[in-house]
Design a protein around this motif. Structure first.
Motif, PDB file in Angstrom:
ATOM      1  N   VAL A 191      -1.435   4.540   5.582  1.00 45.67           N
ATOM      2  CA  VAL A 191      -1.727   5.978   5.535  1.00 45.67           C
ATOM      3  C   VAL A 191      -0.900   6.727   6.572  1.00 45.67           C
ATOM      4  O   VAL A 191      -0.327   7.782   6.293  1.00 45.67           O
ATOM      5  CB  VAL A 191      -3.240   6.244   5.756  1.00 45.67           C
ATOM      6  N   GLY A 192      -0.791   6.133   7.765  1.00 48.57           N
ATOM      7  CA  GLY A 192       0.030   6.754   8.812  1.00 48.57           C
ATOM      8  C   GLY A 192       1.469   6.919   8.375  1.00 48.57           C
ATOM      9  O   GLY A 192       2.067   7.988   8.537  1.00 48.57           O
ATOM     10  N   CYS A 231       0.832  -1.219   0.000  1.00 48.54           N
ATOM     11  CA  CYS A 231       0.000   0.000   0.000  1.00 48.54           C
ATOM     12  C   CYS A 231       0.861   1.262   0.000  1.00 48.54           C
ATOM     13  O   CYS A 231       0.507   2.259  -0.634  1.00 48.54           O
ATOM     14  CB  CYS A 231      -0.914   0.031   1.219  1.00 48.54           C
ATOM     15  N   ILE A 232       1.969   1.202   0.706  1.00 50.03           N
ATOM     16  CA  ILE A 232       2.859   2.368   0.742  1.00 50.03           C
ATOM     17  C   ILE A 232       3.387   2.661  -0.664  1.00 50.03           C
ATOM     18  O   ILE A 232       3.375   3.811  -1.125  1.00 50.03           O
ATOM     19  CB  ILE A 232       4.020   2.145   1.734  1.00 50.03           C
ATOM     20  N   GLN A 233       3.793   1.588  -1.355  1.00 49.17           N
ATOM     21  CA  GLN A 233       4.282   1.770  -2.731  1.00 49.17           C
ATOM     22  C   GLN A 233       3.217   2.380  -3.626  1.00 49.17           C
ATOM     23  O   GLN A 233       3.487   3.285  -4.403  1.00 49.17           O
ATOM     24  CB  GLN A 233       4.691   0.419  -3.321  1.00 49.17           C
ATOM     25  N   ILE A 234       1.994   1.868  -3.478  1.00 49.71           N
ATOM     26  CA  ILE A 234       0.896   2.409  -4.283  1.00 49.71           C
ATOM     27  C   ILE A 234       0.682   3.887  -3.954  1.00 49.71           C
ATOM     28  O   ILE A 234       0.552   4.726  -4.849  1.00 49.71           O
ATOM     29  CB  ILE A 234      -0.413   1.619  -4.046  1.00 49.71           C
ATOM     30  N   GLY A 235       0.697   4.173  -2.646  1.00 50.94           N
ATOM     31  CA  GLY A 235       0.490   5.553  -2.207  1.00 50.94           C
ATOM     32  C   GLY A 235       1.519   6.500  -2.794  1.00 50.94           C
ATOM     33  O   GLY A 235       1.198   7.612  -3.219  1.00 50.94           O
ATOM     34  N   ILE A 236       2.787   6.045  -2.828  1.00 53.45           N
ATOM     35  CA  ILE A 236       3.858   6.895  -3.367  1.00 53.45           C
ATOM     36  C   ILE A 236       3.681   7.042  -4.883  1.00 53.45           C
ATOM     37  O   ILE A 236       3.736   8.147  -5.424  1.00 53.45           O
ATOM     38  CB  ILE A 236       5.244   6.264  -3.064  1.00 53.45           C
ATOM     39  N   ALA A 237       3.437   5.895  -5.547  1.00 52.30           N
ATOM     40  CA  ALA A 237       3.324   5.921  -7.004  1.00 52.30           C
ATOM     41  C   ALA A 237       2.146   6.789  -7.459  1.00 52.30           C
ATOM     42  O   ALA A 237       2.239   7.530  -8.424  1.00 52.30           O
ATOM     43  CB  ALA A 237       3.175   4.500  -7.548  1.00 52.30           C
ATOM     44  N   GLU A 238       1.039   6.692  -6.728  1.00 55.38           N
ATOM     45  CA  GLU A 238      -0.165   7.421  -7.136  1.00 55.38           C
ATOM     46  C   GLU A 238      -0.270   8.777  -6.446  1.00 55.38           C
ATOM     47  O   GLU A 238      -1.220   9.510  -6.678  1.00 55.38           O
ATOM     48  CB  GLU A 238      -1.422   6.591  -6.790  1.00 55.38           C
ATOM     49  N   ALA A 248      -8.717   7.751  -0.590  1.00 55.63           N
ATOM     50  CA  ALA A 248      -8.045   7.595  -1.878  1.00 55.63           C
ATOM     51  C   ALA A 248      -7.197   6.335  -1.909  1.00 55.63           C
ATOM     52  O   ALA A 248      -7.222   5.573  -2.881  1.00 55.63           O
ATOM     53  CB  ALA A 248      -7.184   8.823  -2.164  1.00 55.63           C
ATOM     54  N   LEU A 249      -6.474   6.095  -0.828  1.00 50.56           N
ATOM     55  CA  LEU A 249      -5.610   4.914  -0.814  1.00 50.56           C
ATOM     56  C   LEU A 249      -6.433   3.626  -0.813  1.00 50.56           C
ATOM     57  O   LEU A 249      -6.062   2.653  -1.452  1.00 50.56           O
ATOM     58  CB  LEU A 249      -4.650   4.963   0.381  1.00 50.56           C
ATOM     59  N   SER A 250      -7.571   3.642  -0.121  1.00 52.68           N
ATOM     60  CA  SER A 250      -8.430   2.454  -0.132  1.00 52.68           C
ATOM     61  C   SER A 250      -8.890   2.149  -1.551  1.00 52.68           C
ATOM     62  O   SER A 250      -8.850   1.001  -2.001  1.00 52.68           O
ATOM     63  CB  SER A 250      -9.661   2.664   0.746  1.00 52.68           C
ATOM     64  N   LEU A 251      -9.316   3.194  -2.252  1.00 56.09           N
ATOM     65  CA  LEU A 251      -9.802   2.999  -3.615  1.00 56.09           C
ATOM     66  C   LEU A 251      -8.711   2.443  -4.531  1.00 56.09           C
ATOM     67  O   LEU A 251      -8.946   1.571  -5.346  1.00 56.09           O
ATOM     68  CB  LEU A 251     -10.315   4.331  -4.182  1.00 56.09           C
ATOM     69  N   LYS A 252      -7.502   2.977  -4.364  1.00 57.58           N
ATOM     70  CA  LYS A 252      -6.405   2.564  -5.246  1.00 57.58           C
ATOM     71  C   LYS A 252      -5.872   1.172  -4.901  1.00 57.58           C
ATOM     72  O   LYS A 252      -5.334   0.493  -5.756  1.00 57.58           O
ATOM     73  CB  LYS A 252      -5.228   3.548  -5.145  1.00 57.58           C
ATOM     74  N   SER A 253      -5.945   0.796  -3.611  1.00 57.10           N
ATOM     75  CA  SER A 253      -5.175  -0.395  -3.254  1.00 57.10           C
ATOM     76  C   SER A 253      -5.995  -1.618  -2.840  1.00 57.10           C
ATOM     77  O   SER A 253      -5.474  -2.723  -2.869  1.00 57.10           O
ATOM     78  CB  SER A 253      -4.177  -0.046  -2.149  1.00 57.10           C
ATOM     79  N   TYR A 254      -7.268  -1.417  -2.469  1.00 49.18           N
ATOM     80  CA  TYR A 254      -7.974  -2.559  -1.884  1.00 49.18           C
ATOM     81  C   TYR A 254      -8.017  -3.761  -2.837  1.00 49.18           C
ATOM     82  O   TYR A 254      -7.752  -4.886  -2.438  1.00 49.18           O
ATOM     83  CB  TYR A 254      -9.395  -2.162  -1.461  1.00 49.18           C
ATOM     84  N   LYS A 255      -8.304  -3.495  -4.103  1.00 49.97           N
ATOM     85  CA  LYS A 255      -8.385  -4.608  -5.067  1.00 49.97           C
ATOM     86  C   LYS A 255      -7.045  -5.310  -5.230  1.00 49.97           C
ATOM     87  O   LYS A 255      -6.971  -6.518  -5.413  1.00 49.97           O
ATOM     88  CB  LYS A 255      -8.873  -4.093  -6.412  1.00 49.97           C
TER      89      LYS A 255
END
Ligand SMILES: [Zn+2]
Length: 389
Positions: free
Chosen positions: A72-73, A31-38, A45-52
């Motif tokens: 997120v923290g 999730c951290i990687q996704i958060g940084i990339a996106e 926002a992070l839930s939407l991008k990463s949950y799947k």
């Protein structure tokens, strides 16, 4: 208003728990990687991008949601650091699982959802069971050897009869209350523990950076635990005394306090080290949550100038030669203990901003002599302070 407390214990993780901890860590890092990339760091926002994308992980959905909020923290902290110049992509190595869904406390055990209808059971110590009894447990934190339960209660803020100001120093806390009582609380054990470990660490001469780091962090952990215990003892007594008197608490707002003790501020190396390592922040955190739990208001005031000005008239104080803890006010022509003076200044600032009007007699009461057997602070074993005259 809700107040939160945490209780913890050691436990032995089995292989299911270790698997869960590992999986949680992997999901967090993903999730951290996704958060940084996106470039997102809000929970939504992070839930939407990463949950799947977490579908491939072998964990129940409870843990997926919680791994996203843990990520997120981390991302928020990373953003703060990045603004100050740090930019390495965060990667979580520590095994630490936080969950707020699906668990139960039942029959002396913590039940964590694992496989359908086959929860993981962790026996709770009798202390932990007794502590959370009657409260609602909101979250569980697991590491490889410790578990912590956070529990909450609904509180009603007490209308205080007065306030107590707390000043922090190298080796003591000084308390000044609206009823004119003063007390000093010896905290030198915490400073000494820190100093000992610093000494041990400074003598390590191993060349291998990794070994040094490992030993260092091991010492650091023990040290933090011991200091924490000492501070818990102090904060408990302070809050219990304040509760008995129905006093709110006034402390300095220490955000950015470390900057006060940086290189080039004209303080010696060891003074700086001791002042920085003292963990006021931890003590304040403890006092604050314990006070809130009891419904006592906590007020923060700006720390600037609390030690230099006379608490009676506001004039600038001068040092008394040969007595390094004493200050002299040229206007009032009195000598005062500098810590007591500072604590009174903090108290005065807090009272000024207090939302309630205090009874007038609390403010004009004659000072009681220290060591007075009626001193209520004394009875709770906070060392009463006897001024040198
Ligand atoms: Zn004065």
């Amino acid at each position: 208003m809700l107040a939160i407390k945490t209780v913890q214990q050691f436990y032995e993780p089995d292989k299911n728990i270790m698997g869960l901890l590992e999986e949680f860590r992997r999901m967090m890092n993903h999730c951290i990687q996704i958060g940084i990339a996106e470039n997102v760091s809000s929970l939504k926002a992070l839930s939407l991008k990463s949950y799947k994308q977490l579908a491939t992980y072998d964990a129940m959905s409870y843990y997926k949601q919680c791994s996203i909020s843990a990520a997120v923290g981390v991302l928020r902290n990373h953003r703060k650091n990045a603004r100050r110049g740090g930019s390495r992509t965060p990667y979580v190595r520590r095994l630490r699982l936080i969950t707020c869904y699906g668990f139960k406390v039942e029959d002396g055990c913590l039940l964590l959802p694992h496989r359908p209808r086959q929860p993981i059971r962790i026996p709770l110590t009798s202390h932990v069971q007794a502590t959370v009894r009657g409260y609602s447990v909101r979250s569980v934190t697991l590491t490889r050897d410790k578990l912590a339960l956070s529990y909450v209660k609904q509180i009603i803020e007490i209308r205080p009869k007065g306030f107590v100001g707390i000043d922090r120093n190298l080796d003591n806390l000084t308390l000044a209350a609206s009823d004119q009582l003063v007390a000093k609380y010896d905290i030198s054990r915490a400073t000494r523990v820190k100093a000992t470990y610093r000494e041990v660490r400074s003598h390590m001469r191993r060349n291998d950076v990794r070994i040094r780091r490992e030993i260092s962090s091991k010492y650091g952990q023990k040290q933090r635990e011991r200091v924490k215990q000492i501070l818990h003892h102090a904060s408990k007594q302070i809050v219990e005394a304040a509760k008995r008197e129905r006093f709110g608490i006034v402390m300095e707002n220490l955000t950015g306090i470390r900057r006060l003790y940086q290189r080039g501020n004209g303080q010696g190396n060891s003074y700086r080290g001791r002042m920085n390592s003292w963990s006021f922040a931890e003590l304040q955190r403890q006092i604050e949550y314990k006070a809130r739990w009891e419904g006592l208001p906590v007020i923060y005031v700006r720390p600037h100038g609390t030690s230099a000005k006379c608490s009676m008239c506001g004039s600038r104080m001068t040092r008394v030669p040969e007595e390094n803890r004493q200050l002299h006010c040229p206007t009032c022509d009195v000598k005062m203990d500098r810590d007591v003076n500072a604590a009174r200044n903090i108290l005065a600032r807090g009272v000024r901003f207090a939302p309630i009007a205090l009874p007038v007699e609390a403010m004009v009461q004659e000072p009681r002599t220290a060591g007075n057997p009626e001193s209520r602070w004394e009875r709770v074993n906070v060392k009463a302070y006897a001024p040198k005259s």
